[in-house]
Scaffold this motif. Structure first.
Motif, mmCIF file in Angstrom:
data_model
loop_
_atom_site.group_PDB
_atom_site.id
_atom_site.type_symbol
_atom_site.label_atom_id
_atom_site.label_comp_id
_atom_site.label_asym_id
_atom_site.label_seq_id
_atom_site.Cartn_x
_atom_site.Cartn_y
_atom_site.Cartn_z
ATOM 1 N N THR A 188 -8.053 -10.250 1.902
ATOM 2 C CA THR A 188 -8.129 -11.715 2.787
ATOM 3 C C THR A 188 -6.972 -11.878 3.468
ATOM 4 O OG1 THR A 188 -9.262 -12.894 1.133
ATOM 5 C CG2 THR A 188 -8.257 -14.319 2.470
ATOM 6 N N SER A 189 -6.970 -12.019 4.736
ATOM 7 C CA SER A 189 -5.912 -12.165 5.740
ATOM 8 C C SER A 189 -5.971 -13.470 6.463
ATOM 9 C CB SER A 189 -5.742 -11.164 6.738
ATOM 10 O OG SER A 189 -6.908 -10.854 7.484
ATOM 11 N N TRP A 190 -4.874 -14.049 7.056
ATOM 12 C CA TRP A 190 -4.973 -15.118 7.811
ATOM 13 C C TRP A 190 -5.564 -14.668 9.339
ATOM 14 C CZ3 TRP A 190 -4.589 -19.374 5.400
ATOM 15 C CH2 TRP A 190 -3.819 -19.557 4.188
ATOM 16 N N GLY A 191 -6.061 -15.847 9.882
ATOM 17 C CA GLY A 191 -6.422 -15.545 11.325
ATOM 18 C C GLY A 191 -5.396 -16.252 12.163
ATOM 19 N N VAL A 192 -5.841 -16.167 13.383
ATOM 20 C CA VAL A 192 -4.797 -16.940 14.569
ATOM 21 C C VAL A 192 -4.999 -18.312 14.440
ATOM 22 C CG1 VAL A 192 -4.156 -17.111 17.075
ATOM 23 C CG2 VAL A 192 -5.197 -14.999 16.283
ATOM 24 N N PRO A 193 -3.772 -19.128 14.321
ATOM 25 C CA PRO A 193 -3.990 -20.463 14.152
ATOM 26 C C PRO A 193 -4.630 -21.291 15.379
ATOM 27 C CG PRO A 193 -1.686 -19.781 13.668
ATOM 28 C CD PRO A 193 -2.477 -18.632 14.273
ATOM 29 N N GLU A 194 -5.401 -22.378 14.970
ATOM 30 C CA GLU A 194 -6.323 -22.988 15.895
ATOM 31 C C GLU A 194 -5.752 -24.412 16.208
ATOM 32 O OE1 GLU A 194 -10.330 -22.744 14.695
ATOM 33 O OE2 GLU A 194 -10.465 -20.639 14.871
ATOM 34 N N PRO A 195 -5.028 -24.874 17.351
ATOM 35 C CA PRO A 195 -4.397 -25.811 17.366
ATOM 36 C C PRO A 195 -5.426 -27.132 17.568
ATOM 37 C CG PRO A 195 -4.274 -24.734 19.346
ATOM 38 C CD PRO A 195 -4.791 -23.832 18.289
ATOM 39 N N ASP A 196 -5.389 -28.189 17.066
ATOM 40 C CA ASP A 196 -5.933 -29.388 17.241
ATOM 41 C C ASP A 196 -6.206 -30.025 18.604
ATOM 42 O OD1 ASP A 196 -7.158 -31.780 16.780
ATOM 43 O OD2 ASP A 196 -5.724 -32.766 15.527
ATOM 44 N N PRO A 197 -7.385 -29.874 18.936
ATOM 45 C CA PRO A 197 -7.508 -30.385 20.538
ATOM 46 C C PRO A 197 -6.973 -31.873 20.738
ATOM 47 C CG PRO A 197 -9.558 -29.462 19.686
ATOM 48 C CD PRO A 197 -8.733 -29.648 18.352
ATOM 49 N N ALA A 198 -6.722 -32.532 19.762
ATOM 50 C CA ALA A 198 -6.264 -33.902 19.899
ATOM 51 C C ALA A 198 -4.569 -34.103 19.813
ATOM 52 C CB ALA A 198 -6.584 -34.855 18.738
ATOM 53 N N MET A 199 -3.948 -32.878 19.921
ATOM 54 C CA MET A 199 -2.516 -32.779 19.942
ATOM 55 C C MET A 199 -2.097 -33.516 21.230
ATOM 56 S SD MET A 199 -0.712 -29.673 17.960
ATOM 57 C CE MET A 199 -1.318 -28.424 19.046
ATOM 58 N N THR A 200 -1.052 -34.450 21.219
ATOM 59 C CA THR A 200 -0.630 -35.133 22.331
ATOM 60 C C THR A 200 0.187 -34.378 23.153
ATOM 61 O OG1 THR A 200 0.801 -36.500 21.428
ATOM 62 C CG2 THR A 200 -1.553 -37.495 21.720
ATOM 63 N N ALA A 201 0.867 -33.199 22.738
ATOM 64 C CA ALA A 201 1.919 -32.513 23.414
ATOM 65 C C ALA A 201 1.669 -31.094 23.105
ATOM 66 C CB ALA A 201 3.415 -32.964 22.790
ATOM 67 N N ASP A 202 2.214 -30.157 24.048
ATOM 68 C CA ASP A 202 1.922 -28.784 23.964
ATOM 69 C C ASP A 202 2.981 -28.402 22.993
ATOM 70 O OD1 ASP A 202 1.386 -26.180 24.473
ATOM 71 O OD2 ASP A 202 2.349 -26.039 26.494
ATOM 72 N N LEU A 203 2.503 -28.295 21.677
ATOM 73 C CA LEU A 203 3.594 -27.622 20.609
ATOM 74 C C LEU A 203 3.229 -26.284 20.096
ATOM 75 C CD1 LEU A 203 3.459 -30.813 18.734
ATOM 76 C CD2 LEU A 203 5.067 -30.174 20.212
ATOM 77 N N ALA A 204 4.282 -25.421 20.200
ATOM 78 C CA ALA A 204 4.246 -24.210 19.858
ATOM 79 C C ALA A 204 4.021 -24.168 18.046
ATOM 80 C CB ALA A 204 5.490 -23.335 20.070
ATOM 81 N N VAL A 205 3.337 -23.135 17.937
ATOM 82 C CA VAL A 205 3.122 -22.861 16.366
ATOM 83 C C VAL A 205 4.382 -22.807 15.577
ATOM 84 C CG1 VAL A 205 1.908 -21.531 14.441
ATOM 85 C CG2 VAL A 205 0.842 -21.850 16.760
ATOM 86 N N PRO A 206 4.475 -23.758 14.506
ATOM 87 C CA PRO A 206 5.803 -23.576 13.871
ATOM 88 C C PRO A 206 6.012 -22.308 13.240
ATOM 89 C CG PRO A 206 4.784 -25.571 13.186
ATOM 90 C CD PRO A 206 3.634 -24.720 13.888
ATOM 91 N N GLU A 207 7.120 -21.849 12.795
ATOM 92 C CA GLU A 207 7.595 -20.500 12.307
ATOM 93 C C GLU A 207 7.101 -20.481 10.723
ATOM 94 O OE1 GLU A 207 9.385 -17.332 10.329
ATOM 95 O OE2 GLU A 207 10.010 -19.704 9.944
ATOM 96 N N HIS A 208 6.860 -21.434 10.184
ATOM 97 C CA HIS A 208 6.569 -21.471 8.722
ATOM 98 C C HIS A 208 5.185 -21.161 8.628
ATOM 99 C CE1 HIS A 208 5.789 -25.642 9.448
ATOM 100 N NE2 HIS A 208 4.766 -25.509 8.592
ATOM 101 N N ILE A 209 4.335 -21.154 9.796
ATOM 102 C CA ILE A 209 2.810 -21.158 10.105
ATOM 103 C C ILE A 209 2.715 -19.576 10.512
ATOM 104 C CG2 ILE A 209 0.874 -21.770 10.781
ATOM 105 C CD1 ILE A 209 1.771 -24.618 10.714
ATOM 106 N N SER A 210 3.349 -19.493 11.738
ATOM 107 C CA SER A 210 3.302 -18.057 12.350
ATOM 108 C C SER A 210 3.795 -17.109 11.586
ATOM 109 C CB SER A 210 3.973 -18.208 13.485
ATOM 110 O OG SER A 210 5.196 -18.576 13.541
ATOM 111 N N SER A 211 4.635 -17.181 10.553
ATOM 112 C CA SER A 211 5.235 -15.988 9.761
ATOM 113 C C SER A 211 4.009 -15.528 8.720
ATOM 114 C CB SER A 211 6.394 -16.604 9.141
ATOM 115 O OG SER A 211 5.974 -17.308 8.065
ATOM 116 N N ARG A 212 2.979 -16.404 8.652
ATOM 117 C CA ARG A 212 2.289 -15.995 7.587
ATOM 118 C C ARG A 212 0.878 -15.441 8.294
ATOM 119 N NH1 ARG A 212 0.290 -20.728 3.580
ATOM 120 N NH2 ARG A 212 -0.068 -18.852 2.176
#
Length: 217
Positions: A188-212
């Motif tokens: 089992t492996s993680w896929g590419v994070p899918e940002p919430d369409p409701a986010m009000t700002a253009d935020l990068a994927v946090p390091e603690h998430i992207s590192s996984r």
């Protein structure tokens, strides 16, 4: 060493039993979801849910209105299991097919966590089990949210671990059969994070998430 009660001593497949408490920790720490078995109004119920571990205590949580949590917090016995499926074992005979797996089973009477600091510690462990680093990145629970949440603590005192790894084991006379045999590994492996369409700002994927994230080849 793990406990050796009548419920945790294996009757079949004894060679797959593990007796080290470190094996128990490894199975639990590698998991994301457990299955909580309770008896509600005289009927068995098994619920998939998140969990977290601190030392020799397993923490479970849910809505204060959940029947499973009410039953678990009323002093009755529960059973919690965690299983990892590592592969399908294909033998030369159907009878000897199997699976490679790691599993843990914990029995006990959970206690309702009422101490505010332990409740927060248990909820943090639950959050960090699913997404390490997320507790500090997200908004903490409000007093109202905490009041709507039940937290249970289950001792790991009575537990068993069972592990099967390796190739198929066939009857001696079957090894000469022209049938492919072996293991189909499951990963089992993680896929590419899918940002919430409701986010009000253009935020990068946090390091603690992207590192996984495991790169898709």
């Amino acid at each position: 060493m793990l406990s050796t009660t009548s419920r945790t001593t294996l009757g079949r497949g004894k060679k797959r039993a593990r007796t080290s408490r470190d094996d128990l920790y490894a199975v639990l720490d590698a998991g994301l979801i457990c299955h909580l078995g309770v008896v509600v109004d005289g009927y068995p119920m098994v619920i998939p849910t998140g969990y977290g571990r601190i030392g020799d205590t397993l923490y479970l949580h849910g809505s204060t209105g959940a029947a499973s949590l009410r039953a678990g917090g009323s002093g009755g016995e529960i059973c919690v299991t965690v299983t990892h499926l590592d592969g399908i074992v294909l033998a030369r005979s159907v009878f000897n097919h199997s699976v490679n797996y790691r599993s843990a089973m914990i029995y006990g009477r959970p206690r309702l966590v009422e101490d505010p600091e332990e409740r927060l510690a248990g909820l943090r462990a639950l959050t960090e089990q699913l997404a390490p680093g997320q507790w500090d990145a997200a908004r903490p629970p409000t007093r109202k949210e905490l009041a709507a949440t039940t937290v249970l603590a289950l001792s790991l005192e009575e537990a068993s671990v069972k592990i099967r790894q390796g190739p198929p084991v066939d009857d001696e006379e079957d090894y000469a059969l022209p049938v492919w045999a072996g293991v189909l590994p499951l990963r089992t492996s993680w896929g590419v994070p899918e940002p919430d369409p409701a986010m009000t700002a253009d935020l990068a994927v946090p390091e603690h998430i992207s590192s996984r994230i495991v790169a898709i080849q």
